[in-house]
Write a protein that holds these residues in place. Sequence first.
Motif, PDB file in Angstrom:
ATOM      1  N   UNK A   1       0.795  -1.224   0.000  1.00 46.49           N
ATOM      2  CA  UNK A   1       0.000   0.000   0.000  1.00 46.49           C
ATOM      3  C   UNK A   1       0.822   1.267   0.000  1.00 46.49           C
ATOM      4  N   UNK A   2       2.146   1.155  -0.097  1.00 44.60           N
ATOM      5  CA  UNK A   2       3.014   2.336  -0.089  1.00 44.60           C
ATOM      6  C   UNK A   2       2.925   3.069  -1.427  1.00 44.60           C
ATOM      7  N   UNK A   3       2.991   4.394  -1.352  1.00 45.09           N
ATOM      8  CA  UNK A   3       3.089   5.191  -2.580  1.00 45.09           C
ATOM      9  C   UNK A   3       4.559   5.216  -2.997  1.00 45.09           C
ATOM     10  N   UNK A   4       4.817   4.866  -4.257  1.00 44.68           N
ATOM     11  CA  UNK A   4       6.201   4.786  -4.720  1.00 44.68           C
ATOM     12  C   UNK A   4       6.380   5.495  -6.053  1.00 44.68           C
ATOM     13  N   UNK A   5       7.646   5.749  -6.364  1.00 47.80           N
ATOM     14  CA  UNK A   5       8.041   6.227  -7.682  1.00 47.80           C
ATOM     15  C   UNK A   5       9.203   5.356  -8.140  1.00 47.80           C
ATOM     16  N   UNK A   6       8.986   4.620  -9.222  1.00 43.51           N
ATOM     17  CA  UNK A   6      10.018   3.707  -9.716  1.00 43.51           C
ATOM     18  C   UNK A   6      11.156   4.500 -10.334  1.00 43.51           C
ATOM     19  N   UNK A   7      12.390   4.059 -10.050  1.00 44.57           N
ATOM     20  CA  UNK A   7      13.586   4.741 -10.535  1.00 44.57           C
ATOM     21  C   UNK A   7      14.265   3.987 -11.677  1.00 44.57           C
ATOM     22  N   UNK A   8      14.695   2.753 -11.433  1.00 41.58           N
ATOM     23  CA  UNK A   8      15.432   2.016 -12.456  1.00 41.58           C
ATOM     24  C   UNK A   8      15.342   0.522 -12.179  1.00 41.58           C
TER      25      UNK A   8
ATOM     26  N   UNK B   1      12.766 -13.190 -12.531  1.00 42.24           N
ATOM     27  CA  UNK B   1      12.400 -12.177 -11.542  1.00 42.24           C
ATOM     28  C   UNK B   1      13.039 -10.849 -11.925  1.00 42.24           C
ATOM     29  N   UNK B   2      12.227  -9.775 -11.901  1.00 42.72           N
ATOM     30  CA  UNK B   2      12.713  -8.432 -12.207  1.00 42.72           C
ATOM     31  C   UNK B   2      12.352  -7.515 -11.048  1.00 42.72           C
ATOM     32  N   UNK B   3      13.364  -6.855 -10.469  1.00 41.49           N
ATOM     33  CA  UNK B   3      13.142  -5.936  -9.351  1.00 41.49           C
ATOM     34  C   UNK B   3      13.585  -4.528  -9.740  1.00 41.49           C
ATOM     35  N   UNK B   4      12.682  -3.570  -9.519  1.00 43.36           N
ATOM     36  CA  UNK B   4      12.957  -2.162  -9.774  1.00 43.36           C
ATOM     37  C   UNK B   4      13.287  -1.454  -8.464  1.00 43.36           C
ATOM     38  N   UNK B   5      14.238  -0.539  -8.519  1.00 46.29           N
ATOM     39  CA  UNK B   5      14.521   0.347  -7.404  1.00 46.29           C
ATOM     40  C   UNK B   5      13.422   1.405  -7.378  1.00 46.29           C
ATOM     41  N   UNK B   6      12.882   1.699  -6.182  1.00 41.09           N
ATOM     42  CA  UNK B   6      11.774   2.653  -6.088  1.00 41.09           C
ATOM     43  C   UNK B   6      11.925   3.526  -4.854  1.00 41.09           C
ATOM     44  N   UNK B   7      11.588   4.801  -4.999  1.00 50.49           N
ATOM     45  CA  UNK B   7      11.521   5.713  -3.862  1.00 50.49           C
ATOM     46  C   UNK B   7      10.137   5.612  -3.247  1.00 50.49           C
TER      47      UNK B   7
END
Length: 195
Positions: free
Chosen positions: A106-113, A127-133
């Motif tokens: 439920x967190x609000x995020x912004x994907x970076x890379x 599996x693909x993982x994105x870094x997110x703020x």
Amino acid sequence: MTSPDPAFYHPAPRAQQFCSQCGHALSREIPPDDNRIRDLCHHCGAVHYQNPRNVVGVVPILGDRVLLCRRAIEPRYGKWTLPAGFMELGETTEQGAERENQEESGARIEIQSLLTVIDVPLVNQVHLYYLADVLGPDLAPGPETLEAAFFALDEIPWNELAFRTVSTTLEHYLQDRARGDFPTHHYAINLRFPD
């Protein structure tokens, strides 16, 4: 209505017994002009191809803390994981990662890379993982999550992580953060996570 036991949910089996086109029994053999065993229907001629499934997720960071979710479903019920799950039809990998994060934390995020691309041939997955703020501290975990929590980077519960893809992704994140550079890491994992 009572909630089903968490062990109740299982993905559909990969091997099929009956044709989804006509309902007749399937045989397993190599089709003409192919090189792999497939599920074949000799009644209607359908070839049922099985392909790897994509798991998409995020490494959600708020300052110097990472957001983890404790699983309310099998496999690895009660273990900590990054928000992630199977990609749905009609969405991009980034959209799937954002959706899985919303459903599980439920967190609000912004994907970076894109941080990691991990081949897991033992279970026919990528599996693909994105870094997110993470854009704020508010969390609203969904039904697949017992709890969601932020962990200081030196307090990650390494022995309680659900999957090797999660632990190796977090290891890459910590190494990259120390260098101040976040390239995409592509590698394979061929062993199961130890119990």
